[in-house]
Design a protein around this motif. Structure first.
Motif, PDB file in Angstrom:
ATOM      1  N   THR A 185       3.958  15.780  -4.481  1.00 19.61           N
ATOM      2  CA  THR A 185       3.309  14.485  -4.548  1.00 19.61           C
ATOM      3  C   THR A 185       4.044  13.553  -5.499  1.00 19.61           C
ATOM      4  O   THR A 185       3.710  12.378  -5.593  1.00 19.61           O
ATOM      5  CB  THR A 185       1.860  14.633  -5.049  1.00 19.61           C
ATOM      6  OG1 THR A 185       1.899  15.077  -6.402  1.00 19.61           O
ATOM      7  CG2 THR A 185       1.074  15.612  -4.207  1.00 19.61           C
ATOM      8  N   PRO A 191      -3.991  13.651   2.608  1.00 19.03           N
ATOM      9  CA  PRO A 191      -2.568  13.562   2.274  1.00 19.03           C
ATOM     10  C   PRO A 191      -1.981  14.946   2.113  1.00 19.03           C
ATOM     11  O   PRO A 191      -2.660  15.868   1.639  1.00 19.03           O
ATOM     12  CB  PRO A 191      -2.561  12.791   0.945  1.00 19.03           C
ATOM     13  CG  PRO A 191      -3.914  13.017   0.362  1.00 19.03           C
ATOM     14  CD  PRO A 191      -4.856  13.153   1.519  1.00 19.03           C
ATOM     15  N   ASN A 249      -0.585   5.629   7.016  1.00 17.31           N
ATOM     16  CA  ASN A 249      -0.711   4.384   6.268  1.00 17.31           C
ATOM     17  C   ASN A 249      -1.626   4.609   5.061  1.00 17.31           C
ATOM     18  O   ASN A 249      -2.707   5.179   5.195  1.00 17.31           O
ATOM     19  CB  ASN A 249      -1.299   3.280   7.152  1.00 17.31           C
ATOM     20  CG  ASN A 249      -0.433   3.024   8.374  1.00 17.31           C
ATOM     21  OD1 ASN A 249       0.762   2.804   8.261  1.00 17.31           O
ATOM     22  ND2 ASN A 249      -1.030   3.078   9.552  1.00 17.31           N
ATOM     23  N   VAL A 250      -1.181   4.164   3.909  1.00 17.69           N
ATOM     24  CA  VAL A 250      -1.930   4.355   2.664  1.00 17.69           C
ATOM     25  C   VAL A 250      -2.373   2.984   2.163  1.00 17.69           C
ATOM     26  O   VAL A 250      -1.535   2.097   1.945  1.00 17.69           O
ATOM     27  CB  VAL A 250      -1.072   5.063   1.609  1.00 17.69           C
ATOM     28  CG1 VAL A 250      -1.860   5.239   0.320  1.00 17.69           C
ATOM     29  CG2 VAL A 250      -0.598   6.421   2.129  1.00 17.69           C
ATOM     30  N   LYS A 298       4.082   6.776  -6.306  1.00 16.59           N
ATOM     31  CA  LYS A 298       4.370   7.647  -5.161  1.00 16.59           C
ATOM     32  C   LYS A 298       3.446   8.856  -5.076  1.00 16.59           C
ATOM     33  O   LYS A 298       3.172   9.364  -3.992  1.00 16.59           O
ATOM     34  CB  LYS A 298       5.819   8.110  -5.200  1.00 16.59           C
ATOM     35  CG  LYS A 298       6.225   8.922  -6.423  1.00 16.59           C
ATOM     36  CD  LYS A 298       7.707   9.284  -6.352  1.00 16.59           C
ATOM     37  CE  LYS A 298       8.154  10.067  -7.579  1.00 16.59           C
ATOM     38  NZ  LYS A 298       8.157   9.247  -8.801  1.00 16.59           N
ATOM     39  N   ARG A 346       0.651   8.101  -2.743  1.00 15.75           N
ATOM     40  CA  ARG A 346       1.001   7.432  -1.493  1.00 15.75           C
ATOM     41  C   ARG A 346       1.765   8.373  -0.551  1.00 15.75           C
ATOM     42  O   ARG A 346       2.613   7.961   0.225  1.00 15.75           O
ATOM     43  CB  ARG A 346       1.844   6.177  -1.781  1.00 15.75           C
ATOM     44  CG  ARG A 346       1.212   5.235  -2.802  1.00 15.75           C
ATOM     45  CD  ARG A 346       1.954   3.927  -2.910  1.00 15.75           C
ATOM     46  NE  ARG A 346       1.763   3.119  -1.725  1.00 15.75           N
ATOM     47  CZ  ARG A 346       0.696   2.376  -1.475  1.00 15.75           C
ATOM     48  NH1 ARG A 346      -0.301   2.333  -2.338  1.00 15.75           N
ATOM     49  NH2 ARG A 346       0.615   1.660  -0.377  1.00 15.75           N
ATOM     50  N   ILE A 388       2.685  11.240   2.428  1.00 14.36           N
ATOM     51  CA  ILE A 388       2.481  11.309   3.874  1.00 14.36           C
ATOM     52  C   ILE A 388       1.162  11.994   4.193  1.00 14.36           C
ATOM     53  O   ILE A 388       0.667  12.835   3.430  1.00 14.36           O
ATOM     54  CB  ILE A 388       3.643  12.048   4.566  1.00 14.36           C
ATOM     55  CG1 ILE A 388       3.817  13.458   3.984  1.00 14.36           C
ATOM     56  CG2 ILE A 388       4.928  11.238   4.457  1.00 14.36           C
ATOM     57  CD1 ILE A 388       4.858  14.305   4.697  1.00 14.36           C
ATOM     58  N   LEU A 389       0.580  11.624   5.330  1.00 12.95           N
ATOM     59  CA  LEU A 389      -0.701  12.171   5.756  1.00 12.95           C
ATOM     60  C   LEU A 389      -0.486  13.259   6.799  1.00 12.95           C
ATOM     61  O   LEU A 389       0.373  13.146   7.675  1.00 12.95           O
ATOM     62  CB  LEU A 389      -1.590  11.060   6.329  1.00 12.95           C
ATOM     63  CG  LEU A 389      -1.882   9.865   5.413  1.00 12.95           C
ATOM     64  CD1 LEU A 389      -2.821   8.880   6.102  1.00 12.95           C
ATOM     65  CD2 LEU A 389      -2.492  10.329   4.090  1.00 12.95           C
ATOM     66  N   CYS A 435       2.176  -0.411   3.284  1.00 10.66           N
ATOM     67  CA  CYS A 435       1.239   0.681   3.535  1.00 10.66           C
ATOM     68  C   CYS A 435       1.911   1.952   4.033  1.00 10.66           C
ATOM     69  O   CYS A 435       1.241   2.978   4.200  1.00 10.66           O
ATOM     70  CB  CYS A 435       0.183   0.243   4.558  1.00 10.66           C
ATOM     71  SG  CYS A 435      -0.968  -0.990   3.919  1.00 10.66           S
ATOM     72  N   SER A 436       3.201   1.918   4.290  1.00  9.42           N
ATOM     73  CA  SER A 436       3.876   3.085   4.847  1.00  9.42           C
ATOM     74  C   SER A 436       3.892   4.232   3.834  1.00  9.42           C
ATOM     75  O   SER A 436       4.374   4.087   2.716  1.00  9.42           O
ATOM     76  CB  SER A 436       5.317   2.725   5.233  1.00  9.42           C
ATOM     77  OG  SER A 436       5.969   3.810   5.863  1.00  9.42           O
ATOM     78  N   ALA A 437       3.352   5.387   4.239  1.00 10.41           N
ATOM     79  CA  ALA A 437       3.316   6.553   3.357  1.00 10.41           C
ATOM     80  C   ALA A 437       4.736   7.055   3.099  1.00 10.41           C
ATOM     81  O   ALA A 437       5.633   6.886   3.920  1.00 10.41           O
ATOM     82  CB  ALA A 437       2.472   7.663   3.975  1.00 10.41           C
TER      83      ALA A 437
END
Length: 802
Positions: free
Chosen positions: A63, A372, A401-402, A437, A440, A442-443, A481-483
């Motif tokens: 993370t 996430p 999207n975060v 970061k 934020r 990735i999902l 908003c891009s993870a």
């Protein structure tokens, strides 16, 4: 497995009454080394992830935050062994001295641990469950709450059935009920979705009550759910394009797993083929069909503002999103497990084609908005990896999207932010996003190793936005908003980035001071088909942004590549769809044209502000851009100064496949710029119940087993090559202008070397594809395309066992 420590251990088994938890202080590196030095190979190989450990430049977890502890567990085959180990731990924590040599070795290991315990409510209840339950009850404190249970995966169908019956009995006593269930042996997953009263959900989230202590349950977690808010305003723009008279007769190459599209829309009519599995038309009112309609439009037409030629190939659609008449969101059905729907969709398509899928690309612009990725692959990601390897298919997955606030410590308030120089403001935003970061990431399931994960760039075909709306960047950085990555074991994620529409920077309330968030407005974004909320009109369009859009455009690129490959194989009398390597060919070629470009240079100067180590800086850039933005035309279209070569095969652990790259004779004695790009992609089997999750690792090597292939070129600005050792794609770009005194005899040697990461995969057959592009400056007046092509001949490849 006997450890030599008087304890027998089987990490692959799962038994609820014999699960033991090791809570390691910090990262697992030191613990792993101590286990190996003590001779406890079962611990260092099976319990500790060798792919995530031992990286000296790796002080943070996936993370981006400093790791305070790592949770590892193993299942003991006997209660006697479990009790003995717990007894030793108690003696250690009581300050007792070890009584023999064996205990001394364990005492050394215990020094790396904060706790050793049996599996309990502390481990069973996901830490995010409490916040999720409260969010679900905000509107109606007495509403039913849907919760997922990951059951211990038991070895026989009878035992699994008994576990579900036991859970159902507990739920019935609590006025709760089972909504969906799926057991997928290949990924060791057994999941249940249940609905329960608010009080019972709160009790479980607090790690009390019968659900928190249910022995058949491994994890209690929030419901996996994709949800997107419907637009607040109706569409007003309209667009008409020529409608094909009939559906294209060729079999579809791509499948859209997404919302139910408006089949009669002028941009989609006679272009899509809908196949219902879980979601029917009745589940998705036409006026709510935004997401699937937009994704289908972007795949077939691209951003309408770019006025690109539409794809002629029919797009297969299996809907997995629904909506209710009184709802304001489009969502995965709330009574179904999204993972189970994906599994049923792919297997249904395979069954209807006699077990062999002709469709190779699966667009999956759907993610778990409340999950996430953290450290370990989720069951959803494991499923995509398994299906990829089993059916020889490629998933194109959105990074997610975060919408969390981005603290902007460099500014006091919005007025100061607005008044600042736009270029300096853009750099400040980039640094603020990098600093955040850890929140934020990735999902799920974007961490899937065999998939291509796509992030979104701040770019579209729209005009400038209205005044007082802050366009955060004057260049194509990631949209706000891009993870961002990384993925499992610090593998490179996202893999690549595509245009995802521009978002404005809007001020938001934040307890720490001034903050912004990315916000979509009607004037900006990518133009795509949309439903008519009032019904009756079939040519409305609207703009949208996000990683779903970016993934749809990547799928569009994938279809173009697939059609080019079809033509190449057809010219030799072969059918591309029948190739065992078909999916990895697409994956390699999608990545092959990727470059960081000018934005890579901007980020290289901006990240991280005070860290002089180039490797760390490149890692930071890669979290955002992956391998970069692809240039598909340069891959599928040759030129006099550029040629792309593609090799594909299957390989086993210990094998070395050798290739020779012909160097154009015109380069002899030349100081002209030349560039060589190498991309290796493979599809790995997985070990779902083991920390050594990835089954097989491939490497690109020279004759000496290293990574320098030709002295006339040097590495270009790109992700560090270590990333290739952690995922399923290696992408290297080399450039140079030194005078070439002699050409390498027989061509440049490039080897593909395979290593199994677990003994189970010693004989596993792994498909791979290797793409190589040779490019020279336009000023070199020579037709290298013809030169190289004439010297390339199919030959029996050299194989060695090492």
């Amino acid at each position: 497995m006997t450890t030599g420590a008087g304890i027998s251990v089987d990490p692959a088994a799962t038994s609820p009454d014999r699960a033991l938890v090791f809570e390691v202080i910090g990262r697992v590196d030191g613990f792993a080394r101590a286990a190996r030095e003590a001779g406890f190979e079962w611990l260092s190989e099976d319990l500790v992830d060798p792919e995530a450990a031992g990286d000296e430049d790796d002080a943070a977890d996936d993370t981006g935050e400093e790791a305070s502890s790592s949770i590892l567990y193993v299942t003991m085959p006997s209660l006697e062994g479990l009790r003995r180990l717990l007894g030793w731990w108690k003696a250690f924590t009581d300050g007792k001295e070890p009584s023999d040599k064996l205990e001394k070795e364990w005492w050394k290991l215990f020094g790396y641990l904060a706790d050793v315990r049996v599996w309990s409510a502390k481990d069973r209840v996901d830490p995010s469950l409490a916040a999720y339950v409260e969010r679900m009850l905000e509107r109606d404190p007495q509403a039913l709450v849907r919760v997922e249970f990951d059951l211990w995966y038991l070895g026989t169908e009878a035992r699994r059935r008994r576990a579900v019956d036991e859970l159902q009995s507990v739920l019935s006593e609590l006025d709760a009920s089972v909504l969906d269930e799926v057991s997928i042996p290949e990924i060791h997953y057994h999941g249940v979705l249940a609905s329960m009263p608010a009080g019972i959900a709160r009790e479980a989230a607090g790690r009390t009550g019968p659900l928190a202590t249910a022995s058949m349950v491994m994890i209690v977690r929030p419901q996996s759910l994709f949800s997107i808010a419907l637009p607040e305003t109706a569409s007003t723009e309209r667009e008409n394009r020529a409608v094909p008279p009939t559906l294209d007769v060729r079999p579809p190459i791509a499948v859209l797993l997404d919302g139910y599209p408006v089949q009669s829309h002028e941009l989609l009519r006679n272009r899509i083929d809908i196949e219902e599995v879980d979601v029917t038309g009745d589940d998705a009112p036409v006026e709510m069909r935004f997401h699937g309609t937009a994704m289908a439009s972007l795949i077939l037409h691209g951003d309408l503002a770019a006025n690109e030629a539409p794809l002629e190939r029919v797009l297969k659609v299996v809907p997995i999103l629904a909506g209710a008449q009184d709802a304001d969101v489009e969502t995965t059905p709330t009574d179904k497990l999204p993972l189970a729907m994906v599994h049923r969709a792919v297997e249904a398509l395979a069954a209807r084609s006699n077990g062999t899928l002709d469709t190779v690309l699966f667009n999956h612009s759907v993610c778990d908005v409340s999950s996430p990725f953290v450290r370990r692959p989720t069951p959803w990601a494991k499923l995509l990896d398994h299906l990829s390897h089993r059916h020889r298919i490629l998933f194109i997955v959105s990074a997610g999207n975060v919408h969390a606030p981005i603290p902007m410590d460099a500014y006091e308030d919005f007025d100061e932010f607005l008044a600042h120089d736009p270029d300096e403001r853009g750099i400040a935003i980039l640094r603020a996003v990098e600093a955040a970061k850890g929140r934020r990431g990735i999902l799920s399931p974007a961490e899937a190793l065999n998939a291509v994960t796509v992030g979104a760039l701040h770019a579209d075909g729209a005009d400038d936005g209205p005044p007082r709306q802050v366009d955060p960047f004057g260049f194509a950085a990631n949209n706000l908003c891009s993870a961002i990555g990384l993925g499992f074991a610090r593998a490179l994620k996202p893999d690549l980035v595509m245009d995802g529409g521009r978002q404005v920077a809007a001020a938001v309330a934040h307890p720490g001071g001034f903050a912004i968030e990315g916000r979509q407005i009607a004037h900006l974004g990518q133009r795509a088909a949309a439903p008519d909320v009032d019904g009756g009109t079939t040519d409305y369009v609207r703009r949208s942004t996000g990683t779903s859009n970016a993934a749809a455009l990547a799928t569009r690129h994938g279809i173009r590549i697939a059609e080019a490959l079809e033509d190449v194989f057809a010219s030799s009398g072969e059918r591309w769809q029948n190739q065992a390597t078909r999916a990895v060919m697409l994956k390699a070629l999608l990545t092959h044209g990727c470059r960081w470009g000018s934005i890579g240079g901007v980020l290289d100067r901006a990240y991280p502000p005070a860290d002089p180590r180039r490797q760390r800086r490149r890692e930071t850039i890669a979290r955002f851009l992956g391998f970069g933005r692809p240039d598909i035309d340069s891959v599928i279209q040759g030129d006099a100064n550029r040629i792309t070569l593609l090799a594909d095969d299957q390989i086993r652990s210990g094998d070395l496949h050798e290739y020779r790259i012909p160097i154009p004779s015109a380069l002899l004695g030349s100081r002209e710029i030349r560039r060589i790009s190498l991309t290796l992609s493979w599809c790995t089997p997985i070990h779902p119940a083991n920390s050594t999750y990835r089954g097989v690792r491939l490497q690109l090597v020279n004759r000496e087993g290293k990574g320098q292939y030709w002295k006339a070129v040097d590495p270009f600005l790109q992700p560090h090559p270590n990333f290739g050792a952690k995922g399923t794609t290696i992408h290297r770009v080399f450039e140079g202008a030194r005078r070439i005194g002699a050409l390498p005899e027989g061509g440049v040697f490039v080897g593909v070397q395979a290593y199994r990461l677990h003994e189970e995969f010693e004989e596993a057959i792994v498909p791979y594809a290797l793409a190589v592009t040779i490019e020279v400056a336009q000023t070199l007046r020579a037709d290298i395309y013809t030169d190289v092509r004439q010297r390339v001949r199919p030959r029996v490849r050299q194989r060695e066992r090492v």
